[in-house]
Design a protein around this motif. Structure first.
Motif, PDB file in Angstrom:
ATOM      1  N   SER A 122      -3.888  -1.563   8.017  1.00 24.81           N
ATOM      2  CA  SER A 122      -2.618  -2.147   7.580  1.00 24.81           C
ATOM      3  C   SER A 122      -2.792  -3.620   7.236  1.00 24.81           C
ATOM      4  CB  SER A 122      -1.542  -1.959   8.644  1.00 24.81           C
ATOM      5  OG  SER A 122      -1.885  -2.637   9.828  1.00 24.81           O
ATOM      6  N   VAL A 152      -4.466  -3.687   3.729  1.00 27.27           N
ATOM      7  CA  VAL A 152      -3.508  -3.312   2.680  1.00 27.27           C
ATOM      8  C   VAL A 152      -2.477  -4.412   2.483  1.00 27.27           C
ATOM      9  CG1 VAL A 152      -1.684  -1.655   2.079  1.00 27.27           C
ATOM     10  CG2 VAL A 152      -3.859  -0.838   2.973  1.00 27.27           C
ATOM     11  N   GLY A 190      -2.063  -6.165  -1.032  1.00 28.92           N
ATOM     12  CA  GLY A 190      -0.749  -6.118  -1.656  1.00 28.92           C
ATOM     13  C   GLY A 190      -0.228  -7.505  -1.970  1.00 28.92           C
ATOM     14  N   PHE A 243       2.986  -1.440  -1.663  1.00 31.71           N
ATOM     15  CA  PHE A 243       2.019  -1.451  -0.571  1.00 31.71           C
ATOM     16  C   PHE A 243       2.249  -2.626   0.377  1.00 31.71           C
ATOM     17  CE2 PHE A 243      -0.417   1.191  -3.567  1.00 31.71           C
ATOM     18  CZ  PHE A 243      -0.628   2.279  -2.735  1.00 31.71           C
ATOM     19  N   PHE A 265       5.279  -1.802   2.709  1.00 32.43           N
ATOM     20  CA  PHE A 265       4.935  -0.735   3.633  1.00 32.43           C
ATOM     21  C   PHE A 265       3.915  -1.219   4.660  1.00 32.43           C
ATOM     22  CE2 PHE A 265       2.585   3.076   4.912  1.00 32.43           C
ATOM     23  CZ  PHE A 265       3.635   3.751   5.502  1.00 32.43           C
ATOM     24  N   ALA A 266       2.955  -2.020   4.233  1.00 35.08           N
ATOM     25  CA  ALA A 266       1.931  -2.524   5.152  1.00 35.08           C
ATOM     26  C   ALA A 266       2.540  -3.436   6.212  1.00 35.08           C
ATOM     27  CB  ALA A 266       0.837  -3.246   4.383  1.00 35.08           C
ATOM     28  N   ILE A 285       5.666   7.536  -0.541  1.00 31.11           N
ATOM     29  CA  ILE A 285       4.946   7.310  -1.795  1.00 31.11           C
ATOM     30  C   ILE A 285       5.560   8.146  -2.908  1.00 31.11           C
ATOM     31  CG2 ILE A 285       2.739   7.682  -2.972  1.00 31.11           C
ATOM     32  CD1 ILE A 285       1.391   6.913  -0.304  1.00 31.11           C
ATOM     33  N   SER A 301      10.693   1.341   3.784  1.00 34.50           N
ATOM     34  CA  SER A 301       9.887   0.645   4.783  1.00 34.50           C
ATOM     35  C   SER A 301      10.736   0.231   5.979  1.00 34.50           C
ATOM     36  CB  SER A 301       9.213  -0.571   4.172  1.00 34.50           C
ATOM     37  OG  SER A 301       8.294  -0.190   3.194  1.00 34.50           O
TER      38      SER A 301
END
Length: 134
Positions: free
Chosen positions: A11, A14, A18, A48, A51-52, A85, A113
C-alpha cells in the motif's frame, strides 16, 4: 502471501506511485483526434492514490492486532478491491458538454475508498471485540 508486512509495504508503494502519477503527469488519450478525453493517466493515478490511502490506514491499524482479525479483514478486501476497480472503471472520466456527469471516476474512487475504510474499521472492531476472551 497476504501478511501484515506485505500489505503495508504494497500500500505504501502504490500510494507513492499514485502520488507521482497524479502530480507529475499530464497524459490523456482520446479515442479520436479532437474528441473528449477517454482516459487520463492522472485519473488512474488518483484512483490508486485514494485507495492506497485507505489500505495504508487499515494496514497500520491491523499491524498490532491478532492474526484472525487481520485474516477477516483480508478476506473482505479480497472481494472489495476487484469490485471497486470494476465500479470505478465503468464510470465516465467526467467532462462537460450539455449533460454534466455528477459521478466521475475520481468521485467514485473517493466514495468507494471512504466506504472501504468505514466498513473495514467496523469489521475489525467487530472481529476484535467478538474474539476477545474476557
Amino acid at each position: 502471501m497476504f501478511t501484515k508486512k506485505n500489505v503495508f509495504i504494497s500500500s505504501l508503494v502504490v500510494l507513492i506511485l499514485g502520488y507521482i502519477t497524479v502530480y507529475t503527469t499530464d497524459l490523456c488519450y482520446s479515442a479520436y483526434s479532437g474528441g473528449p478525453d477517454i482516459i487520463c493517466l492522472e485519473d488512474i493515478g488518483a484512483i490508486f492514490f485514494f485507495f492506497a490511502i485507505s489500505v495504508l490506514v487499515i494496514s497500520i491499524l491491523t499491524y498490532k492486532i491478532r492474526d484472525e482479525v487481520f485474516r477477516a479483514w483480508v478476506n473482505f478486501a479480497k472481494w472489495w478491491v476487484p469490485l471497486q476497480i470494476f465500479l470505478v472503471l465503468i464510470f465516465p472520466v467526467g467532462g462537460g458538454g450539455y449533460l454534466v456527469n455528477i459521478f466521475d471516476k475520481q468521485l467514485v474512487a473517493i466514495i468507494l475508498s471512504a466506504l472501504f475504510t468505514i466498513i473495514s474499521l467496523l469489521l475489525i472492531l467487530y472481529k476484535w471485540f467478538s474474539s476477545r476472551k474476557v
